[in-house]
Design a protein around this motif. Structure first.
Motif, short mmCIF file in Angstrom:
data_model
loop_
_atom_site.label_atom_id
_atom_site.label_comp_id
_atom_site.label_asym_id
_atom_site.label_seq_id
_atom_site.Cartn_x
_atom_site.Cartn_y
_atom_site.Cartn_z
N PRO A 1 -3.65 7.21 -3.31
CA PRO A 1 -3.91 5.80 -3.01
C PRO A 1 -3.96 4.93 -4.27
O PRO A 1 -3.46 3.81 -4.29
CB PRO A 1 -5.26 5.81 -2.30
N ARG A 2 -4.52 5.48 -5.32
CA ARG A 2 -4.60 4.73 -6.59
C ARG A 2 -3.19 4.46 -7.13
O ARG A 2 -2.90 3.36 -7.61
CB ARG A 2 -5.41 5.54 -7.59
N ALA A 3 -2.33 5.45 -7.06
CA ALA A 3 -0.95 5.28 -7.53
C ALA A 3 -0.20 4.27 -6.66
O ALA A 3 0.62 3.49 -7.17
CB ALA A 3 -0.22 6.62 -7.53
N VAL A 4 -0.47 4.28 -5.36
CA VAL A 4 0.16 3.30 -4.45
C VAL A 4 -0.22 1.89 -4.87
O VAL A 4 0.63 1.00 -4.98
CB VAL A 4 -0.24 3.57 -2.99
N ARG A 5 -1.50 1.67 -5.11
CA ARG A 5 -1.96 0.33 -5.50
C ARG A 5 -1.39 -0.11 -6.84
O ARG A 5 -0.99 -1.26 -7.01
CB ARG A 5 -3.48 0.29 -5.50
#
Length: 84
Positions: free
Chosen positions: A54-58
């Protein structure tokens, strides 16, 4: 007077045909623009789905937004320069 009445329906018919062509062209343009937008958003969505967390997506989304804003600023600058 007869020539005038005969020309009236012809002019009306020509105007309707012209309006119909204009409407068809606008509708075709709308569909092209909608398809382009859909392709772009689907591509971005696919790229975001490939991110591992999720952090990489953001983070990836923030980069997309920054790139898009930079493109928009450049396009606006080009249009402003062209109009001057």
């Amino acid at each position: 007077m007869t020539g005038r009445t005969a020309a009236g329906p012809l002019a009306t018919t020509a105007a309707r045909e012209s309006d119909e062509r204009d409407r068809e062209q606008l509708l075709a343009q709308y569909h092209r623009e909608r398809a382009r937008r859909s392709l772009v958003l689907d591509s971005i969505r696919a790229h975001l789905d490939e991110q591992p967390s999720p952090r990489a997506v953001r983070a990836c989304a923030r980069r997309w937004v920054a790139d898009l804003l930079a493109i928009a600023e450049q396009a606006a600058k080009n249009k402003k320069e062209a109009s001057e």
